[in-house]
Design a protein around this motif. Structure first.
Motif, PDB file in Angstrom:
ATOM      1  N   UNK A   1      13.690   0.043  -6.644  1.00 14.14           N
ATOM      2  CA  UNK A   1      13.644   0.257  -5.194  1.00 14.14           C
ATOM      3  C   UNK A   1      14.101   1.657  -4.816  1.00 14.14           C
ATOM      4  N   UNK A   2      15.175   2.105  -5.457  1.00 12.69           N
ATOM      5  CA  UNK A   2      15.741   3.422  -5.135  1.00 12.69           C
ATOM      6  C   UNK A   2      14.883   4.557  -5.686  1.00 12.69           C
ATOM      7  N   UNK A   3      14.378   4.387  -6.888  1.00 14.68           N
ATOM      8  CA  UNK A   3      13.681   5.490  -7.561  1.00 14.68           C
ATOM      9  C   UNK A   3      12.198   5.593  -7.211  1.00 14.68           C
ATOM     10  N   UNK A   4      11.562   4.467  -6.871  1.00 19.22           N
ATOM     11  CA  UNK A   4      10.111   4.485  -6.641  1.00 19.22           C
ATOM     12  C   UNK A   4       9.725   4.217  -5.190  1.00 19.22           C
ATOM     13  N   UNK A   5      10.681   3.765  -4.384  1.00 18.10           N
ATOM     14  CA  UNK A   5      10.420   3.478  -2.975  1.00 18.10           C
ATOM     15  C   UNK A   5      11.468   4.196  -2.133  1.00 18.10           C
ATOM     16  N   UNK A   6      11.340   4.060  -0.827  1.00 18.39           N
ATOM     17  CA  UNK A   6      12.335   4.614   0.085  1.00 18.39           C
ATOM     18  C   UNK A   6      13.141   3.465   0.678  1.00 18.39           C
ATOM     19  N   UNK A   7      14.208   3.101  -0.011  1.00 20.70           N
ATOM     20  CA  UNK A   7      15.100   2.040   0.475  1.00 20.70           C
ATOM     21  C   UNK A   7      16.053   2.682   1.479  1.00 20.70           C
TER      22      UNK A   7
ATOM     23  N   UNK B   1       7.943   7.753   0.457  1.00 19.27           N
ATOM     24  CA  UNK B   1       8.636   8.782  -0.330  1.00 19.27           C
ATOM     25  C   UNK B   1       9.713   8.098  -1.156  1.00 19.27           C
ATOM     26  N   UNK B   2      10.381   8.859  -1.999  1.00 20.35           N
ATOM     27  CA  UNK B   2      11.507   8.311  -2.752  1.00 20.35           C
ATOM     28  C   UNK B   2      12.758   8.300  -1.878  1.00 20.35           C
ATOM     29  N   UNK B   3      13.686   7.457  -2.218  1.00 27.70           N
ATOM     30  CA  UNK B   3      14.907   7.303  -1.439  1.00 27.70           C
ATOM     31  C   UNK B   3      15.727   8.593  -1.435  1.00 27.70           C
ATOM     32  N   UNK B   4      16.120   9.031  -0.244  1.00 27.37           N
ATOM     33  CA  UNK B   4      17.046  10.159  -0.106  1.00 27.37           C
ATOM     34  C   UNK B   4      18.444   9.674   0.248  1.00 27.37           C
ATOM     35  N   UNK B   5      18.495   8.602   1.036  1.00 30.75           N
ATOM     36  CA  UNK B   5      19.773   8.000   1.387  1.00 30.75           C
ATOM     37  C   UNK B   5      19.525   6.557   1.809  1.00 30.75           C
ATOM     38  N   UNK B   6      20.486   5.704   1.517  1.00 33.46           N
ATOM     39  CA  UNK B   6      20.410   4.297   1.899  1.00 33.46           C
ATOM     40  C   UNK B   6      21.584   3.971   2.797  1.00 33.46           C
ATOM     41  N   UNK B   7      21.273   3.466   3.985  1.00 34.93           N
ATOM     42  CA  UNK B   7      22.309   3.085   4.946  1.00 34.93           C
ATOM     43  C   UNK B   7      22.589   1.592   4.838  1.00 34.93           C
ATOM     44  N   UNK B   8      23.865   1.256   4.891  1.00 35.74           N
ATOM     45  CA  UNK B   8      24.291  -0.137   4.977  1.00 35.74           C
ATOM     46  C   UNK B   8      24.942  -0.336   6.346  1.00 35.74           C
ATOM     47  N   UNK B   9      24.580  -1.451   6.990  1.00 36.29           N
ATOM     48  CA  UNK B   9      25.166  -1.749   8.308  1.00 36.29           C
ATOM     49  C   UNK B   9      25.522  -3.220   8.352  1.00 36.29           C
TER      50      UNK B   9
ATOM     51  N   UNK C   1       0.833  -1.210   0.000  1.00 35.23           N
ATOM     52  CA  UNK C   1       0.000   0.000   0.000  1.00 35.23           C
ATOM     53  C   UNK C   1       0.862   1.253   0.000  1.00 35.23           C
ATOM     54  N   UNK C   2       0.268   2.352  -0.418  1.00 37.68           N
ATOM     55  CA  UNK C   2       0.926   3.647  -0.250  1.00 37.68           C
ATOM     56  C   UNK C   2       1.192   3.854   1.239  1.00 37.68           C
ATOM     57  N   UNK C   3       2.353   4.316   1.587  1.00 37.52           N
ATOM     58  CA  UNK C   3       2.814   4.490   2.974  1.00 37.52           C
ATOM     59  C   UNK C   3       3.134   3.163   3.665  1.00 37.52           C
ATOM     60  N   UNK C   4       3.036   2.055   2.929  1.00 34.16           N
ATOM     61  CA  UNK C   4       3.350   0.756   3.521  1.00 34.16           C
ATOM     62  C   UNK C   4       4.845   0.570   3.727  1.00 34.16           C
ATOM     63  N   UNK C   5       5.220  -0.456   4.498  1.00 43.33           N
ATOM     64  CA  UNK C   5       6.620  -0.698   4.811  1.00 43.33           C
ATOM     65  C   UNK C   5       6.947  -2.188   4.739  1.00 43.33           C
TER      66      UNK C   5
END
Length: 488
Positions: free
Chosen positions: A340-346, A374-382, A313-317
């Motif tokens: 994932x990067x362009x259409x979702x918030x990874x 929202x669209x991805x602004x930054x992706x963290x790797x841990x 859904x929109x706003x889903x996680x």
């Protein structure tokens, strides 16, 4: 009921039966009995609560009428019991007539027994096992809650019982993902390859404390949704939800990939999706046609990623477990990662330590967290390292919840971390990920990673590596020849 002796008593009895070979069959044998016992206990409740309740089971197939025994009562045993189970019980359960209008709790009986089998050949030993199962009172809250722990140990045993291990995700992992996604009562959660139902029950555990009213109980009962392709884990998952007081376990027996992803309507989408999709599998061309051309592939995990995207859904996680091969893979994998990067918030990728899924597989895995806010602004790797004192996880030393504490400490106060020459935690912008050609193999472990590639990708990689190695050899040989010529 002594929790430490229940499973052992049953296993010890079955080991004397010539028809049951190995832990996998023992667990499967135990599972259909538990299902019928628990279903009968739920029916006793439904009969009290609903004046017009009608069972889908013929009276003679109800647990209370063939398996239950009171002290001194004559019950089926020996050859008579075997005759009944093989020629009446199983045949009757598989022949139960269902209609689409029936409640899920009735339909589920038939699907749960479509591929179930009775392996035991000794009717006397079968009676002994039935008596042990019958000792549990699933309508007693204390017994039921205690049995939840026992059932979890049964599911954990599946992990080391042959191929059945693919259906079980360690509880520390499912609980951690549920903790991060924070399901709320009123939201819907789904797992499209739910196995034994680990993600479903981890969600329910977090929702259970939120129940306050009768309406909340009804909402809770319809909070989770699952699909499982194979019959045995489907049976286990249904039983698992009954144990968590879900009267209508919405778990379908089928393949999530056999429907065109473009056909899903808004009411078939979910607020939360948690999955450990099967990876390394291969789907037929007819299944691949259910996906847009650019997302078609034979790799099962990649197809499930597409399903997740279309059913969120929109706003889903989302919290999804994927192998390392997805992170550095190309072709369809690159298309999916770009999407994932362009259409979702990874927003986060957690690199898990090796052997999390031992002994079933040694493949390295990762948790991807993303949402549709929202669209991805930054992706963290841990990178989550192996806990101190551990060389490997195993059946006797499995991954525990506290092993995620380093992630928990870092999650709310994110910062980049360097250990020696390797990044342990680092963030990337969408532009930087694009420049890396969407290679998500970042903040990895210093040792060599195991790869999962499609056959043609594997051939291309080997050809590339061979070419590079040949060039190095040719260069070294040329240098040696030059040195020889100079010394002449």
């Amino acid at each position: 009921m002594a929790s430490n002796s229940f499973v052992k008593k049953i296993q010890d009895i079955m080991r004397n039966d010539a028809g049951v070979n190995g832990d996998a069959q023992r667990i499967e044998q135990m599972s259909w009995m538990l299902f019928l016992k628990i279903y009968d206990s739920r029916e006793e409740v439904w009969e009290i609560e609903e004046d017009d309740y009608e069972s889908i089971l013929p009276d003679k197939l109800k647990w209370r009428n063939w398996a239950h025994s009171e002290k001194g009562e004559q019950v089926l045993t020996g050859d008579s019991l075997l005759e009944f189970v093989n020629n009446e019980l199983f045949k009757g359960l598989k022949a139960v007539e269902i209609t689409p209008e029936m409640p899920i709790r009735k339909q589920i009986v038939k699907s749960a027994f479509e591929d179930a089998n009775n392996y035991m050949k000794n009717g006397t030993l079968l009676r002994q096992v039935l008596n042990v199962v019958d000792e549990v009172d699933f309508n007693n809250s204390e017994d039921r809650h205690l049995f939840n722990d026992i059932y979890e140990s049964i599911l954990k045993d599946i992990q080391s019982a042959g191929n059945a291990g693919e259906f079980y995700t360690p509880r520390a992992v499912t609980d951690f993902i549920a903790e991060i996604l924070e399901p709320k009562l009123g939201e819907t959660m789904a797992d499209f390859a739910c196995g034994t139902g680990g993600f479903l029950t981890s969600t329910l555990k977090r929702l259970e404390t939120q129940k306050k009213t009768v309406e909340d109980v009804e909402t809770y009962n319809h909070s989770v949704f699952g699909i499982e392709k194979k019959a045995f884990p489907h049976l286990l998952a249904v039983t698992n939800l009954f144990l968590h007081e879900i009267d209508d376990p919405n778990i379908l027996h089928g393949n999530s990939l056999e429907r065109n992803v473009r056909d899903y309507k808004e009411n078939e989408k979910f607020d939360i999706i948690m999955m450990n999709p099967p990876f390394g599998g291969s789907e037929l061309a007819v299944v691949q046609k259910n996906f847009p051309t650019e997302l078609r592939t034979s790799e099962t995990a990649d197809l499930f990623m597409s399903v997740i995207m279309y059913r969120l859904k929109r706003d889903g996680r989302v919290g999804v477990i994927l192998p390392d091969g997805f992170l550095f893979g190309t072709g369809t994998k690159t298309t999916l990662k770009k999407k994932l990067v362009e259409e979702f918030n990874l927003h986060t990728i957690i690199r898990l330590p090796h052997s999390v899924f031992a002994p079933y597989t040694s493949i390295h895995t990762n948790i991807l967290f993303f949402d549709k806010k929202k669209k991805t602004k930054e992706t963290w790797f841990y990178r989550l390292d192996m806990p101190e004192g551990y060389k490997n996880f195993s059946k006797t030393k499995p991954m525990k919840s506290e092993h995620f504490n380093p992630v928990r400490d870092w999650w709310e106060n994110r910062e980049e971390i360097m250990e020696g020459n390797f990044s342990k935690a680092k963030k990337y912008t969408p532009k930087e990920l694009a420049e890396l050609d969407y290679n998500f193999d970042q903040c990895g472990f210093p040792q060599e990673e195991e790869e999962i590639l499609e056959p043609m990708e594997l051939i291309n990689q080997y050809n590339t590596e061979r070419k590079e190695l040949n060039e190095k050899i040719d260069t070294v040989l040329a240098e040696i020849m030059q040195m020889l010529e100079e010394n002449e």
